[in-house]
Design a protein around this motif. Structure first.
Motif, mmCIF file in Angstrom:
data_model
loop_
_atom_site.group_PDB
_atom_site.id
_atom_site.type_symbol
_atom_site.label_atom_id
_atom_site.label_comp_id
_atom_site.label_asym_id
_atom_site.label_seq_id
_atom_site.Cartn_x
_atom_site.Cartn_y
_atom_site.Cartn_z
ATOM 1 N N CYS A 138 0.872 -1.174 0.000
ATOM 2 C CA CYS A 138 0.000 0.000 0.000
ATOM 3 C C CYS A 138 0.907 1.222 0.000
ATOM 4 N N GLY A 140 0.418 4.145 1.056
ATOM 5 C CA GLY A 140 0.064 5.125 2.069
ATOM 6 C C GLY A 140 -1.301 5.722 1.841
ATOM 7 N N GLU A 141 -1.799 5.597 0.611
ATOM 8 C CA GLU A 141 -3.130 6.097 0.270
ATOM 9 C C GLU A 141 -4.032 4.993 -0.276
ATOM 10 N N ARG A 142 -3.459 4.108 -1.080
ATOM 11 C CA ARG A 142 -4.261 3.060 -1.688
ATOM 12 C C ARG A 142 -3.428 1.801 -1.889
ATOM 13 N N ASP A 181 2.300 -1.025 4.458
ATOM 14 C CA ASP A 181 2.380 0.373 4.040
ATOM 15 C C ASP A 181 3.794 0.794 3.669
ATOM 16 N N PRO A 183 4.399 4.389 2.902
ATOM 17 C CA PRO A 183 3.970 5.775 2.680
ATOM 18 C C PRO A 183 5.095 6.718 2.268
ATOM 19 N N GLN A 186 5.941 6.364 -2.009
ATOM 20 C CA GLN A 186 4.795 6.370 -2.915
ATOM 21 C C GLN A 186 5.207 6.487 -4.367
#
Length: 209
Positions: A138, A140-142, A181, A183, A186
């Motif tokens: 992921c 951090g957002e999707r 994650d 993040p 990204q």
């Protein structure tokens, strides 16, 4: 031959509609086909982390493609989607799981030249910590559903879902995938879909050089 510790499957079987149907994995960027960038990533950040002096033997590499099979076969063994007709990444995942000889299977998309360097280690670490059958990145957002690590015994489940037309995201939810994650990385999940994307990445390469 010893059973490999990991199977890495590069998913290159898409229709590439935003490239006017040209085979994305063979599209040049920085003077080389995109598939070669992904293979270099695997060599350095996946194969390279194994301790064996002959580490390539510990990793089984396969390419999931639906055309230009002879060209892809110059790089690694090739499999086609188990469900024909460009049905989406789950068909490629099902093919990879069904053909793998290692107990764990890492999937990577052909259109992302440089995923996070620690992708494999962190997906594996979370799989072992949670005793899960699948982990997925992921940003951090999707969720990034094609950057995932699976147990090979999910092959039958993936095939059944692919045959019904289920999407990879939906199937991952059904099997209880665990998200990991990234993040702070990204931008590492940025993929190349359009001629503009390829041109922009070529500019990035020139800047680095």
């Amino acid at each position: 031959m010893d059973t490999p510790a990991l199977t890495v499957a590069i998913l290159a079987g898409g229709a590439a509609s935003r490239l006017d149907g040209r085979d994305k994995g063979l599209e040049p960027v920085g003077g080389r086909p995109l598939i070669e960038w992904v293979l270099d990533y695997c060599a350095e950040h996946v194969v390279g982390i194994f301790a064996s002096p002959e580490s390539a033997r510990d990793v089984e590499l396969t390419i999931i493609a639906n055309r230009n099979l002879e060209t892809y076969a110059r790089y690694a063994p090739v499999r086609t989607d188990v469900v024909p007709g460009y049905r989406g990444p789950l068909a490629g995942v099902a093919s990879a799981l069904g053909a793998a000889t290692a107990a764990r299977v890492l999937t990577l998309p052909v259109d992302c030249p440089m995923p996070p360097r620690d992708l494999w280690q962190r997906l594996l670490g979370e799989m072992e910590r949670t005793h899960s059958r699948a982990t997925v990145a992921c940003d951090g957002e999707r969720r990034q559903p094609v950057f995932a690590l699976y147990l090979r015994d999910l092959a039958e489940s993936a095939l059944a879902a692919a045959k019904t037309g289920q999407g990879v995201w939906e199937w991952q939810d059904a099997i209880g995938v665990v998200e990991v994650d990234f993040p702070d990385q990204q931008q590492q999940f940025h993929n190349l879909n359009t001629p503009e994307d390829f041109a922009a990445y070529a500019d990035v390469i020139r800047t680095r050089d």
